[in-house]
Design a protein around this motif. Sequence first.
Motif, PDB file in Angstrom:
ATOM      1  N   GLU A  14       0.832  -1.200   0.000  1.00  0.00           N
ATOM      2  CA  GLU A  14       0.000   0.000   0.000  1.00  0.00           C
ATOM      3  C   GLU A  14       0.869   1.253   0.000  1.00  0.00           C
ATOM      4  N   VAL A  15       1.992   1.189   0.713  1.00  0.00           N
ATOM      5  CA  VAL A  15       2.913   2.321   0.749  1.00  0.00           C
ATOM      6  C   VAL A  15       3.450   2.605  -0.648  1.00  0.00           C
ATOM      7  N   ALA A  16       3.822   1.561  -1.369  1.00  0.00           N
ATOM      8  CA  ALA A  16       4.343   1.737  -2.727  1.00  0.00           C
ATOM      9  C   ALA A  16       3.264   2.313  -3.639  1.00  0.00           C
ATOM     10  N   ARG A  17       2.049   1.801  -3.545  1.00  0.00           N
ATOM     11  CA  ARG A  17       0.962   2.314  -4.387  1.00  0.00           C
ATOM     12  C   ARG A  17       0.710   3.786  -4.105  1.00  0.00           C
ATOM     13  N   SER A  18       0.661   4.156  -2.832  1.00  0.00           N
ATOM     14  CA  SER A  18       0.410   5.551  -2.459  1.00  0.00           C
ATOM     15  C   SER A  18       1.551   6.453  -2.920  1.00  0.00           C
ATOM     16  N   GLY A  19       2.782   5.984  -2.720  1.00  0.00           N
ATOM     17  CA  GLY A  19       3.932   6.782  -3.108  1.00  0.00           C
ATOM     18  C   GLY A  19       4.002   7.014  -4.607  1.00  0.00           C
ATOM     19  N   LEU A  20       3.764   5.966  -5.379  1.00  0.00           N
ATOM     20  CA  LEU A  20       3.805   6.114  -6.830  1.00  0.00           C
ATOM     21  C   LEU A  20       2.661   6.985  -7.330  1.00  0.00           C
ATOM     22  N   ALA A  21       1.489   6.841  -6.719  1.00  0.00           N
ATOM     23  CA  ALA A  21       0.346   7.670  -7.114  1.00  0.00           C
ATOM     24  C   ALA A  21       0.671   9.142  -6.916  1.00  0.00           C
ATOM     25  N   ARG A  22       1.307   9.460  -5.789  1.00  0.00           N
ATOM     26  CA  ARG A  22       1.680  10.852  -5.521  1.00  0.00           C
ATOM     27  C   ARG A  22       2.680  11.349  -6.557  1.00  0.00           C
ATOM     28  N   MET A  23       3.659  10.521  -6.883  1.00  0.00           N
ATOM     29  CA  MET A  23       4.643  10.916  -7.892  1.00  0.00           C
ATOM     30  C   MET A  23       3.988  11.141  -9.252  1.00  0.00           C
ATOM     31  N   LEU A  24       3.071  10.244  -9.618  1.00  0.00           N
ATOM     32  CA  LEU A  24       2.420  10.346 -10.924  1.00  0.00           C
ATOM     33  C   LEU A  24       1.522  11.570 -11.006  1.00  0.00           C
ATOM     34  N   GLU A  25       0.947  11.957  -9.887  1.00  0.00           N
ATOM     35  CA  GLU A  25       0.133  13.176  -9.866  1.00  0.00           C
ATOM     36  C   GLU A  25       0.969  14.402 -10.215  1.00  0.00           C
ATOM     37  N   ASP A  26       2.234  14.373  -9.820  1.00  0.00           N
ATOM     38  CA  ASP A  26       3.123  15.518 -10.041  1.00  0.00           C
ATOM     39  C   ASP A  26       3.951  15.395 -11.314  1.00  0.00           C
ATOM     40  N   ALA A  27       3.846  14.272 -12.011  1.00  0.00           N
ATOM     41  CA  ALA A  27       4.657  14.041 -13.210  1.00  0.00           C
ATOM     42  C   ALA A  27       4.068  14.794 -14.402  1.00  0.00           C
ATOM     43  N   SER A  28       4.876  15.594 -15.055  1.00  0.00           N
ATOM     44  CA  SER A  28       4.365  16.473 -16.108  1.00  0.00           C
ATOM     45  C   SER A  28       4.001  15.746 -17.398  1.00  0.00           C
ATOM     46  N   HIS A  29       4.569  14.559 -17.617  1.00  0.00           N
ATOM     47  CA  HIS A  29       4.284  13.835 -18.856  1.00  0.00           C
ATOM     48  C   HIS A  29       3.140  12.829 -18.713  1.00  0.00           C
ATOM     49  N   VAL A  30       2.597  12.668 -17.525  1.00  0.00           N
ATOM     50  CA  VAL A  30       1.559  11.655 -17.281  1.00  0.00           C
ATOM     51  C   VAL A  30       0.170  12.267 -17.452  1.00  0.00           C
ATOM     52  N   ARG A  31      -0.590  11.688 -18.366  1.00  0.00           N
ATOM     53  CA  ARG A  31      -1.947  12.166 -18.626  1.00  0.00           C
ATOM     54  C   ARG A  31      -2.942  11.549 -17.669  1.00  0.00           C
ATOM     55  N   GLN A  32      -2.790  10.266 -17.401  1.00  0.00           N
ATOM     56  CA  GLN A  32      -3.664   9.581 -16.457  1.00  0.00           C
ATOM     57  C   GLN A  32      -2.943   8.357 -15.911  1.00  0.00           C
ATOM     58  N   TYR A  33      -3.390   7.904 -14.757  1.00  0.00           N
ATOM     59  CA  TYR A  33      -2.782   6.701 -14.188  1.00  0.00           C
ATOM     60  C   TYR A  33      -3.850   5.888 -13.458  1.00  0.00           C
ATOM     61  N   SER A  34      -3.600   4.587 -13.373  1.00  0.00           N
ATOM     62  CA  SER A  34      -4.465   3.660 -12.652  1.00  0.00           C
ATOM     63  C   SER A  34      -3.586   2.844 -11.719  1.00  0.00           C
ATOM     64  N   VAL A  35      -4.128   2.475 -10.571  1.00  0.00           N
ATOM     65  CA  VAL A  35      -3.374   1.720  -9.580  1.00  0.00           C
ATOM     66  C   VAL A  35      -4.112   0.424  -9.269  1.00  0.00           C
ATOM     67  N   SER A 205       7.788   5.501   1.287  1.00  0.00           N
ATOM     68  CA  SER A 205       8.049   4.945  -0.037  1.00  0.00           C
ATOM     69  C   SER A 205       9.378   5.457  -0.587  1.00  0.00           C
ATOM     70  N   LYS A 206       9.650   6.748  -0.406  1.00  0.00           N
ATOM     71  CA  LYS A 206      10.910   7.321  -0.884  1.00  0.00           C
ATOM     72  C   LYS A 206      12.116   6.698  -0.177  1.00  0.00           C
ATOM     73  N   LEU A 207      11.925   6.348   1.094  1.00  0.00           N
ATOM     74  CA  LEU A 207      13.028   5.755   1.861  1.00  0.00           C
ATOM     75  C   LEU A 207      13.089   4.239   1.701  1.00  0.00           C
ATOM     76  N   ASP A 208      12.141   3.683   0.913  1.00  0.00           N
ATOM     77  CA  ASP A 208      12.080   2.239   0.701  1.00  0.00           C
ATOM     78  C   ASP A 208      11.921   1.504   2.033  1.00  0.00           C
ATOM     79  N   CYS A 209      11.055   2.039   2.893  1.00  0.00           N
ATOM     80  CA  CYS A 209      10.808   1.444   4.207  1.00  0.00           C
ATOM     81  C   CYS A 209       9.377   0.907   4.261  1.00  0.00           C
ATOM     82  N   PRO A 210       9.191  -0.357   4.646  1.00  0.00           N
ATOM     83  CA  PRO A 210       7.860  -0.961   4.644  1.00  0.00           C
ATOM     84  C   PRO A 210       6.972  -0.523   5.799  1.00  0.00           C
ATOM     85  N   ASN A 211       7.548   0.075   6.846  1.00  0.00           N
ATOM     86  CA  ASN A 211       6.741   0.473   8.000  1.00  0.00           C
ATOM     87  C   ASN A 211       7.403   1.645   8.721  1.00  0.00           C
TER      88      ASN A 211
END
Length: 233
Positions: A14-35, A205-211
């Motif tokens: 869940e941490v990875a999904r949340s972290g990537l979603a946040r990154m994709l929201e801020d990514a200038s080349h991404v039009r849409q994303y699904s998780v 997620s950025k620190l690659d820590c599971p908890n």
Amino acid sequence: MNASVRVAVVARSEVARSGLARMLEDASHVRQYSVFEPEEFTASAREDAIQLLILSCDVLALWCVTGPGPEEDAWADELAAVARRNGIRVVLILPGAKVQRAASGEGVPCDGVLDQNALTTRGLDDALRRLSGGERILPQPTARTGAGTPAPEGSHPAGTRAGLLTERERQIIELLVEGLSNKQIGHALGVSEHAAKRAVAVMMSKLDCPNRTQAVVTALREGLVSAGVGPHV
């Protein structure tokens, strides 16, 4: 700059999904994303999930916690194969120790490999742009160990994860080290408990820590907190 890339993310954490979603929201080349969660592709409605994935993306990002191997191959290998048959580019996001193995062709077939430990919004955005344009992003064999070899674009040398954190995220990790709950962190930052929980997940997620415990250990070990900050006892 026009956003043009459609991305699908599949990750067990869940941490990875949340972290990537946040990154994709801020990514200038991404039009849409699904998780997605891997379990969606092993349930009774797996065919529907696979069809939805195929229709929803140009690039499929697979976040594999353990890297290529029996624990991940069960779902990652199948999804990668289906995606590539349908013209979708596949990028693996792996722990640093597994990057070279995947880049050498072992494990899940892919078009690109990114290091979880060095992943930034800018680096991910650029990788997605290049992948969608037909490039392959595979590290050279000496990229992480050869003396004087430049690191891949968007990455950071080992031991410099402090540079991945924003000023707010540094504040959050200090509050975590002090033992504050999400509710208390939200109060300290002037945001809701939900927003605090999301921010903590992105930081981990950025620190690659599971908890949270591992995040605190990493912060103390790598000097990510100000002098004098420590857990209350």
